[in-house]
Write an enzyme that holds these catalytic residues in place. Structure first.
Site: not given
Length: 250
Positions: A27, A79, A199, A205, A218
């Site tokens: 991201d 997307n 992330r 999120r 994890e």
């Protein structure tokens, strides 16, 4: 390029307690573009180009370290709601990245797998995915998994439809339905669940990614935007994982 990672980069990383499967939500490309607009030419209208440039070093670092499965969230079902220009740019980047990574996959005996609703992708991209998947399918020790047109909810809907059809055709009985059976209908049926989900970009999120599979995974979130994510950041995530006590929900 052969699998290599500098020894000094592996300081404080235990090769005995590595995650077997690492998944990454890549991201921050668009935010990176907003912060670096002077570096983006008219041809490269977003940070996706620079995000793609970050891929090879992370892929190499993961497999050099000994990770068995690396899953990258490349394109979500949501997307498709973006502009036509951005979607087409992403598909073009996927195609070029597959071409660029193919020699590396062959040289290092890495298998390409793709998950998601691939039938909705452009035909040329589908053909490229099929071609490279076929040419690498015998490489069974390391897997590079690309999630393209993937959504966790969509995966479950597709899985349950297939399961229902098998019930109708009496290939299975209702009494046989279990977590283990449902798993066999998922896109990821032939791979272990992720041990670690990374992330980038700082958002807290999971974005509809691997909803079934990450029940006990994890999570590691970094503020680093994906185009700036380097091998040392990847190793930081591995070190953080190794300092955690996994309880599997117990």
């Amino acid at each position: 390029m052969p699998l290599t990672l500098k020894q000094e980069d592996q300081v404080n990383v235990s090769l005995q307690s590595l995650p077997r499967h690492v998944a990454i939500i890549m991201d921050g490309n668009r935010r990176w573009h907003q912060q670096h607009q002077t570096q983006c030419t008219l041809k490269q209208t977003s940070g996706h180009y620079y995000g793609a440039k970050a891929l090879p070093s992370i892929i190499e670092s993961a497999f050099s370290l000994g990770i068995e499965v690396l899953t990258l969230f490349a394109f979500s079902t949501e997307n498709f709601l973006r502009s036509t220009e951005e979607v087409e740019e992403l598909f073009s980047l996927f195609h070029s990245q597959l071409d660029e990574q193919f020699p590396y996959l062959i040289e290092n005996k890495i298998r390409l797998r793709c998950i998601g609703n691939l039938s909705a992708l452009p035909l040329q991209l589908q053909q490229k995915i099929s071609e490279i998947s076929l040419k690498t399918h015998q490489n069974s020790h390391r897997d590079l998994v690309l999630a393209i047109n993937y959504g966790g909810k969509d995966e479950l809907v597709r899985a349950f439809k297939k399961l229902h059809q098998d019930l109708v055709e009496q290939k299975i009985s209702s009494d046989s339905i279990s977590e283990e059976l449902i798993r066999l209908y998922l896109d990821t049926s032939e791979m272990p669940d992720p041990d670690l989900l990374i992330r980038t970009g700082g958002e807290m999120r999971v974005s509809n990614f691997l909803l079934w599979q990450i029940a006990y995974t994890e999570l590691y979130v970094t503020d680093i935007l994906w185009p700036d994510f380097k091998p040392n950041h990847f190793l930081d995530a591995i070190k953080a994982y190794q300092h955690r006590s996994r309880r599997g929900g117990r």
